[in-house]
Each structure stands twice: as C-alpha cells, then as structure tokens.
Design a protein around this motif. Structure first.
Motif, PDB file in Angstrom:
ATOM      1  N   ALA A  44      53.989  70.604  76.393  1.00 45.52           N
ATOM      2  CA  ALA A  44      53.229  71.699  76.628  1.00 45.52           C
ATOM      3  C   ALA A  44      54.142  72.450  77.797  1.00 45.52           C
ATOM      4  O   ALA A  44      53.920  73.652  77.986  1.00 45.52           O
ATOM      5  N   THR A  72      57.150  72.897  78.267  1.00 44.80           N
ATOM      6  CA  THR A  72      58.437  73.648  77.938  1.00 44.80           C
ATOM      7  C   THR A  72      57.980  75.053  77.724  1.00 44.80           C
ATOM      8  O   THR A  72      58.805  75.838  77.172  1.00 44.80           O
ATOM      9  N   ASP A 130      48.283  76.946  70.345  1.00 38.90           N
ATOM     10  CA  ASP A 130      48.847  76.034  71.118  1.00 38.90           C
ATOM     11  C   ASP A 130      48.239  74.833  71.572  1.00 38.90           C
ATOM     12  O   ASP A 130      46.949  74.785  71.136  1.00 38.90           O
ATOM     13  N   GLY A 148      52.524  77.727  68.472  1.00 35.15           N
ATOM     14  CA  GLY A 148      53.342  77.218  69.661  1.00 35.15           C
ATOM     15  C   GLY A 148      53.563  78.332  70.552  1.00 35.15           C
ATOM     16  O   GLY A 148      54.782  78.518  70.939  1.00 35.15           O
ATOM     17  N   ASN A 162      47.774  74.634  77.461  1.00 35.58           N
ATOM     18  CA  ASN A 162      48.508  75.896  77.404  1.00 35.58           C
ATOM     19  C   ASN A 162      47.692  77.247  76.998  1.00 35.58           C
ATOM     20  O   ASN A 162      47.663  78.306  77.678  1.00 35.58           O
ATOM     21  N   VAL A 169      45.122  74.246  69.205  1.00 33.44           N
ATOM     22  CA  VAL A 169      45.275  73.375  67.952  1.00 33.44           C
ATOM     23  C   VAL A 169      46.315  72.494  68.407  1.00 33.44           C
ATOM     24  O   VAL A 169      47.621  73.041  68.698  1.00 33.44           O
ATOM     25  N   ASP A 170      46.336  71.214  68.171  1.00 32.27           N
ATOM     26  CA  ASP A 170      47.237  70.393  68.273  1.00 32.27           C
ATOM     27  C   ASP A 170      47.819  69.989  66.933  1.00 32.27           C
ATOM     28  O   ASP A 170      47.300  69.460  66.160  1.00 32.27           O
ATOM     29  N   LEU A 171      49.117  70.706  66.545  1.00 28.76           N
ATOM     30  CA  LEU A 171      49.455  70.773  65.422  1.00 28.76           C
ATOM     31  C   LEU A 171      49.741  69.153  64.771  1.00 28.76           C
ATOM     32  O   LEU A 171      50.057  69.101  63.805  1.00 28.76           O
ATOM     33  N   LYS A 220      64.871  85.754  71.413  1.00 28.38           N
ATOM     34  CA  LYS A 220      63.661  86.718  71.596  1.00 28.38           C
ATOM     35  C   LYS A 220      63.686  88.144  70.726  1.00 28.38           C
ATOM     36  O   LYS A 220      62.679  88.208  70.235  1.00 28.38           O
ATOM     37  N   GLU A 264      58.519  79.790  66.770  1.00 28.60           N
ATOM     38  CA  GLU A 264      59.426  79.715  67.696  1.00 28.60           C
ATOM     39  C   GLU A 264      59.762  78.604  68.777  1.00 28.60           C
ATOM     40  O   GLU A 264      58.931  78.285  69.321  1.00 28.60           O
ATOM     41  N   ALA A 265      60.845  77.998  68.264  1.00 28.21           N
ATOM     42  CA  ALA A 265      61.075  76.910  69.310  1.00 28.21           C
ATOM     43  C   ALA A 265      60.012  75.598  69.439  1.00 28.21           C
ATOM     44  O   ALA A 265      59.620  75.265  70.642  1.00 28.21           O
TER      45      ALA A 265
HETATM   46  C1  LIG Z   1      59.730  75.837  73.958  1.00 30.93           C
HETATM   47  S1  LIG Z   1      57.847  76.025  74.080  1.00 30.93           S
HETATM   48  C2  LIG Z   1      58.085  77.653  72.963  1.00 30.93           C
HETATM   49  C3  LIG Z   1      56.994  78.637  73.264  1.00 30.93           C
HETATM   50  C4  LIG Z   1      57.229  79.959  72.446  1.00 30.93           C
HETATM   51  N1  LIG Z   1      57.157  79.801  71.056  1.00 30.93           N
HETATM   52  C5  LIG Z   1      58.187  80.786  72.950  1.00 30.93           C
HETATM   53  O1  LIG Z   1      59.218  80.844  72.385  1.00 30.93           O
HETATM   54  O2  LIG Z   1      58.416  81.388  74.157  1.00 30.93           O
HETATM   55  C6  LIG Z   1      57.179  75.038  72.839  1.00 30.93           C
HETATM   56  C7  LIG Z   1      55.607  75.334  72.584  1.00 30.93           C
HETATM   57  O3  LIG Z   1      54.923  74.619  71.529  1.00 30.93           O
HETATM   58  C8  LIG Z   1      53.879  74.213  71.882  1.00 30.93           C
HETATM   59  N2  LIG Z   1      53.548  72.832  71.087  1.00 30.93           N
HETATM   60  C9  LIG Z   1      54.486  71.602  71.298  1.00 30.93           C
HETATM   61  N3  LIG Z   1      53.805  70.723  70.482  1.00 30.93           N
HETATM   62  C10 LIG Z   1      52.759  71.403  69.985  1.00 30.93           C
HETATM   63  C11 LIG Z   1      51.579  70.693  69.078  1.00 30.93           C
HETATM   64  N4  LIG Z   1      51.538  69.627  68.739  1.00 30.93           N
HETATM   65  N5  LIG Z   1      50.635  71.748  68.870  1.00 30.93           N
HETATM   66  C12 LIG Z   1      50.750  72.958  69.167  1.00 30.93           C
HETATM   67  N6  LIG Z   1      51.423  73.376  69.931  1.00 30.93           N
HETATM   68  C13 LIG Z   1      52.564  72.695  70.434  1.00 30.93           C
HETATM   69  C14 LIG Z   1      54.044  73.892  73.288  1.00 30.93           C
HETATM   70  O4  LIG Z   1      52.965  73.680  73.950  1.00 30.93           O
HETATM   71  C15 LIG Z   1      55.049  75.194  73.776  1.00 30.93           C
HETATM   72  O5  LIG Z   1      54.028  76.134  74.249  1.00 30.93           O
END
Ligand SMILES: C[S@@+](CC[C@H](N)C(=O)[O-])C[C@H]1O[C@@H](n2cnc3c(N)ncnc32)[C@H](O)[C@@H]1O
Length: 290
Positions: A7, A9, A121, A100, A125, A149-151, A78, A176-177
């Motif tokens: 989170a 990140t 997310d 996410g 977050n 949601v925790d994916l 982006k 994304e990411a």
């Molecule tokens: C590197 S950030 C990217 C955020 C956004 N997509 C961006 O590019 O600006 C990764 C995102 O994935 C979310 N994330 C990671 N594991 C996750 C999970 N199991 N379920 C939901 N979201 C998750 C993190 O909380 C974070 O917001």
C-alpha cells in the motif's frame, strides 16, 4: 497496525506525475493538475519544493538511483494510460475500473457522468484517498465509487456488483503498476473475473519483466531488485513479454499493443526534446475483449 508495504507504494507514481507539472507546457508529457492536491499534505509540500532545481534533481536521482530510467518510464506510462482512457471514453465506454488505483486522478480528470468510475485498492489506501478527495473536492464525486478490496484475498466480483458495476456493459480497465504486488494465483483470478466483462471492454495493464523477478537481468536496478524482490519480497509476479498475449488469451483478451522503454521514449520524450533514458523494467500492454 501500519500500512502494508504494497500500500505504501501508491505515493511514488503520483509524486512523479505531480513533479512533472513543473515542466514548461511545451516539454510536459503528462498534464495532471490534481496530482499534487490528491497526495497526502506533507508529500504535496515536498513536491512543491521541487520548484527548486537542486531539490528536484535530488528527488529524481533518488528514484533513478534505484532503477535508471524509472522516473521517465513512469512519466510516459502515466501519459500513455491517460491516452488509453481518453480513447475508450471517446468511443462510448461508460465504465472505468481502476485496479490498485492508489492516488491516481484519472477518474476525476478524464471521466464525468454518465461514466461511472470504480477505484479498487487496499482498505488503508481507500480510506486515505477518500479523505484526500474530500479535502480537495469537498466530497467524493457522485460518479466515483471507492471500493476497498484486497485482490489477494477478497471477492472483487461481489464488491463490484454491490457498487453497481455492470458486467453486461463494456468497461475500460486500468491495472497500472499492480500485478507485481500480487501472487500468480491472484493475477489469474483477477484476469478470470475480467474475462467475464462485456465484449468491447478494454484493458491496459503493466507487467514487470519475469527476468527481473528471477534475477537473470536486473536492468541496472540492483538496489531495487535486492529490496523489492529479495529482501522485502513485495514484488511477486512477472511476465516474459512474449508470454503476455497467451496469458491474456486464456482469459478471453486479445493483446493489441505492448510497449517498453524504447517505444515510450520515442513516442513521448523525443518529440519534446527530452532525451532521458527510460527503464525497460516493465511492459505496458493493451488488450480488448472480442
Ligand atoms: C505502485 S502503486 C500504483 C498505484 C497507481 N495504480 C498508480 O500507478 O499511480 C500499487 C498500488 O497497488 C495497490 N495494491 C497492491 N496490492 C494490492 C492488493 N492485494 N489489492 C488491492 N490493491 C493492491 C497498492 O495499495 C497501491 O495503491
């Protein structure tokens, strides 16, 4: 309990989008006036301080010190994903699903009613995002649903349905990411669900290269590899570029385009005279539901 490492990140990509706004308009690759405002207040102050060149160079060097070309890659990513979302909405797609989402601003900049935006997310977050959006805009706009949601462990389909998502209408999905933070099982489960969306749906997703995950090529990002893959183990999933199409096809998606650093640089940096290196660590892929 603190915020889970994955989170944490969410800040980085939006800091980069926010700092990009300090570029003169004719050199700017992505335009996002909301980026700095959605970030937590203290981070926003650090971004504003990037008006001073020496501080900006320090912040960029911190990122590129971990992975050369990562800063520019995220700027281009982006922009590319903005373009994909704009094209999908222009084509009449009425739902935007951001998996996410972190502090991403597309749902507020690019989409407006009758388009409905679903941002997914981790709960920590989503709570922070809700607070920031409320502070900046007065309230979460009616067309945006913030869905925790925790994916990795929770049922995305159920949460989407409960928030009004229509599986019988096309959707533009932005992922994304995020895939690198998930297990292979969670990536496949999410793809399987996305494979039940309506024909005409579009997907834009990023994958870290599998050879980085398995350590056969660190793309000069040894520090990042040691920290994210070996020590903290928060990057879990990768893909070989030539295997993405078959992974997507298994779940009913046809790959349309796949880009790495070289293509991004050529498309977005060269035209504005910014000859920065762009990392090849990840691939951006677009796909369509037949
Ligand atoms: C590197 S950030 C990217 C955020 C956004 N997509 C961006 O590019 O600006 C990764 C995102 O994935 C979310 N994330 C990671 N594991 C996750 C999970 N199991 N379920 C939901 N979201 C998750 C993190 O909380 C974070 O917001």
């Amino acid at each position: 309990m603190g915020r889970p490492p994955a989170a944490q990140t969410a800040i980085g990509p939006m800091v980069i989008a926010a700092v990009e706004q300090l570029q003169p308009a004719d050199r700017r690759v992505v335009t996002d006036p909301l980026a700095v405002r959605f970030l937590p207040r203290v981070i926003g102050m650090l971004v504003r301080a990037c008006r001073w060149g020496w501080w900006r160079r320090k912040v960029v060097a911190l990122t590129d010190g971990k992975a050369p070309g990562l800063w520019a890659e995220m700027v281009c990513r982006k922009r590319y994903l903005d373009d994909q979302v704009r094209a999908a909405l222009d084509a009449g797609i009425g739902q935007l699903l951001v998996l996410g989402a972190g502090f991403d601003t597309r749902g507020y900049r690019l989409a407006e009613p009758p388009v409905t935006v679903y941002e997914i997310d981790l709960p920590a977050n989503v709570a922070t995002k809700r607070a920031r959006v409320t502070a900046v805009l007065g309230a979460v706009p009616g067309h945006v649903r913030l869905v925790p949601v925790d994916l990795g462990t929770e049922d995305l389909a159920e949460s989407l349905r409960a928030n009004g998502f229509r599986f019988d209408e096309p959707v533009m999905v932005v992922w994304e990411a995020v895939t690198q933070y998930l297990t292979e099982a969670a990536v496949r489960r999410t793809l399987a669900l996305l494979g039940t969306t309506a024909p005409g749906s579009r997907l834009a997703v990023t994958f870290v290269r599998q050879d980085f995950l398995d350590g056969t090529n660190t793309y000069q990002a040894d520090g990042l590899y040691q920290s994210f893959v070996r020590e903290r183990r928060i990057w879990l999933f990768g893909q070989h570029p030539d295997q993405v199409a078959s992974l997507l096809a298994e779940h009913g998606w046809t790959e349309r385009e796949q880009l790495g650093g070289a293509e991004l640089r050529q498309r977005y940096l060269d035209p504005v005279g910014r000859g920065q290196p762009v990392s090849e660590l990840e691939r951006i892929v677009t796909a369509e539901r037949a």
